[in-house]
Design a protein around this motif. Structure first.
Motif, short mmCIF file in Angstrom:
data_model
loop_
_atom_site.label_atom_id
_atom_site.label_comp_id
_atom_site.label_asym_id
_atom_site.label_seq_id
_atom_site.Cartn_x
_atom_site.Cartn_y
_atom_site.Cartn_z
N VAL A 239 8.01 51.43 -12.64
CA VAL A 239 7.06 52.45 -12.14
C VAL A 239 7.18 52.64 -10.63
O VAL A 239 6.86 53.72 -10.12
N PHE A 240 7.65 51.62 -9.89
CA PHE A 240 7.74 51.75 -8.42
C PHE A 240 8.63 52.93 -8.03
O PHE A 240 9.76 53.06 -8.51
N ASN A 241 8.07 53.81 -7.14
CA ASN A 241 8.86 54.95 -6.65
C ASN A 241 9.33 55.84 -7.78
O ASN A 241 10.36 56.53 -7.63
N ASN A 242 8.61 55.87 -8.91
CA ASN A 242 9.04 56.65 -10.08
C ASN A 242 7.95 57.68 -10.39
O ASN A 242 6.95 57.37 -11.05
N GLU B 124 11.75 53.06 0.12
CA GLU B 124 12.34 54.05 1.04
C GLU B 124 11.68 54.00 2.40
O GLU B 124 10.46 53.90 2.51
N THR B 125 12.51 54.12 3.45
CA THR B 125 11.99 54.00 4.84
C THR B 125 10.98 55.13 5.13
O THR B 125 10.12 54.98 5.96
N ASP C 40 8.63 56.01 3.25
CA ASP C 40 7.35 55.69 2.61
C ASP C 40 6.45 54.98 3.63
O ASP C 40 6.88 53.98 4.21
N PRO C 41 5.23 55.47 3.88
CA PRO C 41 4.36 54.80 4.86
C PRO C 41 4.12 53.32 4.52
O PRO C 41 3.77 52.54 5.39
N ASN C 42 4.32 52.96 3.26
CA ASN C 42 4.12 51.55 2.87
C ASN C 42 5.42 50.75 2.92
O ASN C 42 5.45 49.59 2.49
N PHE C 43 6.48 51.37 3.47
CA PHE C 43 7.81 50.74 3.43
C PHE C 43 7.75 49.31 3.96
O PHE C 43 8.19 48.36 3.32
N LEU C 44 7.15 49.14 5.14
CA LEU C 44 7.18 47.81 5.76
C LEU C 44 6.35 46.80 4.95
O LEU C 44 6.82 45.69 4.69
N LYS C 45 5.16 47.24 4.47
CA LYS C 45 4.32 46.30 3.71
C LYS C 45 5.05 45.87 2.44
O LYS C 45 5.02 44.70 2.07
N ILE C 46 5.73 46.83 1.81
CA ILE C 46 6.49 46.49 0.59
C ILE C 46 7.62 45.53 0.95
O ILE C 46 7.81 44.50 0.30
N SER C 47 8.35 45.80 2.04
CA SER C 47 9.50 44.93 2.36
C SER C 47 9.00 43.54 2.76
O SER C 47 9.64 42.53 2.46
N MET C 48 7.79 43.46 3.35
CA MET C 48 7.23 42.13 3.66
C MET C 48 6.92 41.40 2.35
O MET C 48 7.25 40.25 2.17
N ALA C 49 6.28 42.15 1.40
CA ALA C 49 5.85 41.53 0.13
C ALA C 49 7.07 41.02 -0.65
O ALA C 49 7.06 39.90 -1.16
N SER D 105 2.01 61.44 -3.31
CA SER D 105 1.90 60.75 -4.61
C SER D 105 2.79 59.53 -4.66
O SER D 105 2.42 58.47 -5.16
N ARG D 106 3.98 59.66 -4.06
CA ARG D 106 4.92 58.52 -4.03
C ARG D 106 4.32 57.38 -3.21
O ARG D 106 4.33 56.22 -3.62
N ALA D 107 3.70 57.74 -2.08
CA ALA D 107 3.10 56.72 -1.20
C ALA D 107 1.93 56.04 -1.91
O ALA D 107 1.74 54.82 -1.80
N CYS D 108 1.15 56.84 -2.65
CA CYS D 108 0.00 56.28 -3.37
C CYS D 108 0.48 55.26 -4.42
O CYS D 108 -0.07 54.16 -4.53
N LEU D 109 1.54 55.62 -5.10
CA LEU D 109 2.10 54.74 -6.14
C LEU D 109 2.56 53.42 -5.53
O LEU D 109 2.29 52.35 -6.06
N SER D 110 3.22 53.48 -4.37
CA SER D 110 3.70 52.21 -3.76
C SER D 110 2.53 51.38 -3.26
O SER D 110 2.57 50.15 -3.32
#
Ligand SMILES: O=C(O)CO[C@@H](C(=O)O)[C@@H](OCCCCCc1ccc2ccccc2c1)C(=O)NCCCCCc1ccc2ccccc2c1
Ligand SMILES: [Mg+2]
Ligand SMILES: [Mg+2]
Length: 348
Positions: free
Chosen positions: A281-284, A328-329, A331-340, A233-238
């Protein structure tokens, strides 16, 4: 204010504006003279249309007929609507809609034409969506469907506002040239609200998150609220927040074109509230349990600060930094988020 005394139906329109909108009423009332009434009525006409769309108790055929004809209804003096369900929150607006129509018909023809055309496009877009192939569980399948729906209900408002700014003479006509930028102004607000409203919509039997995103993390849309499902659910939200972050450059580019102070405040304040909500809402995971809202004190601080472009860019940087810190590292979307968040898209 003396104008309001002279004209009781105009006074009623501002009563309904304040009754049907917490977030927009204040910024609309701050607009300079010519624009204020036009945008107040633009809001009331579209809120009336949305009150039809949102009412899940209405017969589908009746709903579609109303949505597709609303652009002609606004010219019918005396028209009102009493068939909304008892707990449809803005039903009172349609019960007294004849007052809105009277004031709409007093606007300059140039303003009326813009409002009627956006009403026509939005009403047909809402009707297409309400009867579409994914109608059975009111779900949005692809990211393309998600973008199209948000264009219908919010992007088009951006189109209309840019046209009204141009027609009023308070902004350079070129503000209406780039429809992509106008569209993004509405998309950013609508997509942020759709993330925040997950639980409210789920409980109302509505789903606006695209299955192309949530389908990677859950079998069923409602699984996201399960306590034995938190990491997915956390990954979906990110992934959802990532989709909205893409809009930031165009939102800031649009704001940087605005010249009139009252128009700038009107445009900037909702966007600043949205980036603040996006960071909240991110990571919440509370998003899956209840409607999370930014605190009143923070909202007041943001309203006071959103008066010039440098402040607005600083506020966006601050909240993008908050998202970066919450990232959070695991999170499977960690890298895409840090790029964004790392991109220098704030160069606008
Ligand atoms: O029922 C609810 O309370 C929420 O409904 C949402 C839904 O049903 O999805 C949903 O209903 C959408 C359909 C009706 C649009 C009504 C509207 C909203 C704001 C306006 C601001 C100024 C002028 C006209 C406006 C018209 C909703 O209200 N979403 C809030 C985001 C909509 C943003 C519209 C928008 C677009 C571009 C903008 C640019 C600058 C400033 C404000 C902007 C405002
Ligand atoms: Mg609504
Ligand atoms: Mg709606």
């Amino acid at each position: 204010q003396k104008a309001l005394e002279a004209d009781p139906s105009k006074k009623l329109c501002y009563y309904y504006l304040n009754k049907t909108s917490r977030s927009f009423a204040a910024v609309i009332q701050e607009l300079d003279d010519d624009l204020r009434d036009a945008i107040c009525l633009f809001y009331l006409v579209l809120r009336g249309l949305d009150t039809i769309e949102d009412d899940m108790s209405l017969d589908l055929e009746q709903k579609v007929k109303l949505l597709r004809s609303f652009d002609t209804i606004i010219y019918q003096k005396g028209w009102t609507f009493n068939d909304n369900g008892p707990n449809e929150k803005d039903r009172d607006l349609l019960v007294h809609f004849d007052v809105v129509i009277d004031e709409f018909l007093r606007l300059k023809p140039g303003f009326q034409k813009v409002i009627a055309e956006i009403t026509r496009l939005m009403g047909n877009g809402m009707a297409d969506y309400a009867t579409g192939e994914h109608r059975e569980n009111t779900s949005v399948a692809t990211i393309k469907d998600f973008d199209l729906y948000c264009h219908y209900v919010a992007g088009l408002v951006g189109y209309g506002l840019s046209d009204l700014f141009a027609a009023s003479g308070l902004e350079d006509p070129s503000i209406a040239d780039d429809k992509t930028l106008s569209n993004c102004m509405g998309m950013f607000l609508q997509k942020t609200n759709i993330i925040r409203d997950y639980r409210e919509d789920l409980d109302d039997g509505r789903q606006f998150w695209p299955k192309e995103i949530w389908g990677n993390y859950a079998e069923n849309f409602g699984d996201l609220i399960r306590s034995d499902h938190l990491e997915k659910s956390r990954a979906c939200l990110s992934a959802m927040v990532l989709n909205v972050l893409e809009l930031v450059p165009d939102v800031l580019t649009y704001l940087s074109k605005i010249q009139n102070q009252s128009v700038f405040n009107f445009c900037a304040i909702p966007q600043v509230m949205a980036i603040s909500t996006l960071a909240l809402v991110f990571n919440n995971l509370d998003v899956y349990q209840r409607n999370v809202k930014i605190r009143k004190g923070e909202a007041v601080k943001l309203i006071l600060a959103s008066t010039d472009m440098d402040n607005v860019i600083a506020i966006f940087r601050e909240y993008i930094q908050v998202i970066s810190q919450k990232n959070e590292t695991t999170d499977p979307n960690f890298l895409k988020i840090s790029m964004a968040v790392g991109k220098d898209f704030l160069g606008a």
